[in-house]
Design an enzyme around this catalytic site. Sequence first.
Site, short mmCIF file in Angstrom:
data_model
loop_
_atom_site.label_atom_id
_atom_site.label_comp_id
_atom_site.label_asym_id
_atom_site.label_seq_id
_atom_site.Cartn_x
_atom_site.Cartn_y
_atom_site.Cartn_z
N LYS A 178 0.85 -1.20 0.00
CA LYS A 178 0.00 0.00 0.00
C LYS A 178 0.88 1.24 0.00
O LYS A 178 1.51 1.58 0.99
CB LYS A 178 -0.91 0.06 1.22
CG LYS A 178 -1.97 1.14 1.02
CD LYS A 178 -2.34 1.94 2.27
CE LYS A 178 -1.54 3.14 2.58
NZ LYS A 178 -1.69 4.30 1.71
N GLU A 253 10.34 1.64 10.06
CA GLU A 253 11.30 2.72 9.81
C GLU A 253 10.53 4.00 10.06
O GLU A 253 9.71 4.40 9.24
CB GLU A 253 11.81 2.68 8.37
CG GLU A 253 12.57 1.43 8.00
CD GLU A 253 13.87 1.29 8.77
OE1 GLU A 253 14.34 2.27 9.37
OE2 GLU A 253 14.41 0.16 8.78
N CYS A 287 13.66 10.96 6.26
CA CYS A 287 13.70 10.67 7.70
C CYS A 287 15.11 10.78 8.24
O CYS A 287 15.31 10.83 9.44
CB CYS A 287 13.10 9.30 7.97
SG CYS A 287 13.71 8.04 6.88
N GLU A 384 9.96 16.80 13.90
CA GLU A 384 10.55 16.63 12.58
C GLU A 384 10.13 17.78 11.67
O GLU A 384 8.93 17.98 11.45
CB GLU A 384 10.05 15.31 11.98
CG GLU A 384 11.14 14.34 11.69
CD GLU A 384 10.67 13.08 11.00
OE1 GLU A 384 11.46 12.48 10.29
OE2 GLU A 384 9.50 12.69 11.16
#
Length: 484
Positions: A178, A253, A287, A384
Site C-alpha cells: 500500500k 522505519e 527521515c 521533525e
Amino acid sequence: MTNSEFLKQANLINGDWVQSDAGSSFDVTNPANGDVIGNVPKSGAAETRRAIESAEAAFIEFRQTTANQRAVWLRKMHDVMLDNQDELAKLLTMEQGKPHAEAFGEIGIGAAYLLWFAEEARRVYGEIVPSPWKDKKILVNKYPVGVVAAITPWNFPSSMLARKIGPAIAAGCTSVVKPASQTPYSALAWGVIAEKAGLPAGVINIVTGSASEIGGEITSNPSVKKLTFTGSTAVGKVLIKQSAENVKKVSMELGGNAPFIVFDDADIDRAVTGAIAAKYRNSGQTCVCTNRFFIQSGVYDQFIEKFTKAVTALKVGNGVDDGVQQGPLIDIHAVEKIEELLADAKSSGATLVTGGNRHALGGSFYEPTIVTDVQSEMRIAREEIFGPVSAVIKFQSEPEVISMANDTEYGLACYCYTKDLGRAFRMTEQLQYGLVGINEGIITTPEAPFGGMKESGLGSEGGSNGIDEYLNTQYSCIGGLERS
Ligand code: ADP
C-alpha cells in the site's frame, strides 16, 4: 509521460489490473504545478482482503521456488529498472516533485537493493549445531514468514519498496503493497516491473486508497504474517498496536530528529557540503535529514557564513528543469507545518538568516531557509521539520553536545564532523542513533543495515541481516540416532 507503460491507473491483484469495487478513485497531482496527473482506485478493506488472499495462494508455490530462481527474477527486475531508469525517474518527479537527478538516483539505488537481495537470497544458510546428545542432531532452518504487507511513504515512493519487496522475494515471501496516496504511480510501476521480469501472478499485489481501511484489514487479517512500514512514528505506533492483536512480525522505519554536529577541528568546507546534502536533499523531506545543526563556538561564524552562501545558491524549481536542486514540498500542508515551526521559533528568540518565506514560484515551493539562535526546547528542535529549513544551535563542549544530541525520543541518523580520530570513535559510541555519518552527509547503501534506535524504529533494512526480517527460524531435533 502520461503515455508511459509504467503509469498504471489500476490496482494489481492476482496478476489482474483492476478498479475498486465501487469504481471510486482519487486524483493524483503534480506538486510542481498542481496539474492532475490522473486518478487511481480508492480501494478499501474488501479489495485488500482479496489482495491478501491472492498473496496467500501464490505463497504456496512461491515458497517452494529455489533461491536461485528468485535471484534470477530479482536480477531481471533490477535490469528492467535500469533499462527504464530515465522514464521511471520522470514518473517519480512528476508525482513527488524531487529534482530529476535525485529521482534518477532513487531508481538506481532501488535497483541496487534488488541486486543486493538477489545475492543474499542464495546465502540464507541454516546451521547444524554441535549436539549435547550422542543420539540427536540439532538443525536450524530458515523459512519465509509468508504474506508480507508493506506500507510506504511518499518521500521515496520507489526505493522504499525496493527495500521491502527485494528481501520479501529473496526470502520466498509474497506481498501486498500500500503506497502513500500522494505518490501511488511509482509503486504501481513496480507491478509492471514485476510483470516484465516474469514474476508469477500474486507474488506482488498493490492496492491504493483509504489508509485506515487498508491498514485496518492488513493488521487484522491473520493471513498477513509480517508488516513492514516506513512512515511517521505516530502511524507506526498505531500499526504496532493493531498488529499486536494477532502477533505479527513488524519492522518499522519511523521518524528522526537527526543532529549534525560540527566541531572546531572539522574540515568546514566538507561539513558545508555534507550539510547541504543531509538537509536540502528531497527538499528536506527524508527521515535521515538533519533536523538540528550543532556548531561549536570556535567555527560558528565561519560555518554560518559559508553555509548561508551555499544555501542561498540552491536553485529552486520544477524538478524536470535542468540544474534544479530543490523541488516543491509534497503539498501545502507541509508548507504550513514549516510556517508553524518557524513562527514558534522566531517568537521564542530564533534569528532568521536567510529564506523564511513561501517561494515566489508559488504552490508548495518554499525558500531554502536557515534560522540560528535556536534553543533545544523549541518545537523546531523537537519535532521533525521535514522541509528545507536548517535550525542552528551553538555549543561549547563535547559532553554538552552529546547530551543535547541524545535529548530526543528519536534515534535514526546523526552526523558528526571532526578530524580527531579519538573523538570520532567517542561520538560513534555515545550517540544513540542507528546510523552514524562521520564526516559524511549521505551514507545509505544496500550493503549496510538501515534502521533506527528508540522511537525511530524496529529492525533494519538492507545489510547482511536485512533478509532475516522476512524469515522464521526453526530448530529441529532429530532423535533416535543411537550408534550401534
Ligand atoms: P507521512 O507523514 O510521511 O505522510 P504517514 O505515517 O502519515 O507519514 O504515512 C506513511 C504511510 O502510512 C502512507 O502510505 C499513509 O497512507 C499510511 N498511513 C497513514 N495512516 C495510516 C493508518 N492509520 N493505517 C495504515 N496506514 C496508514
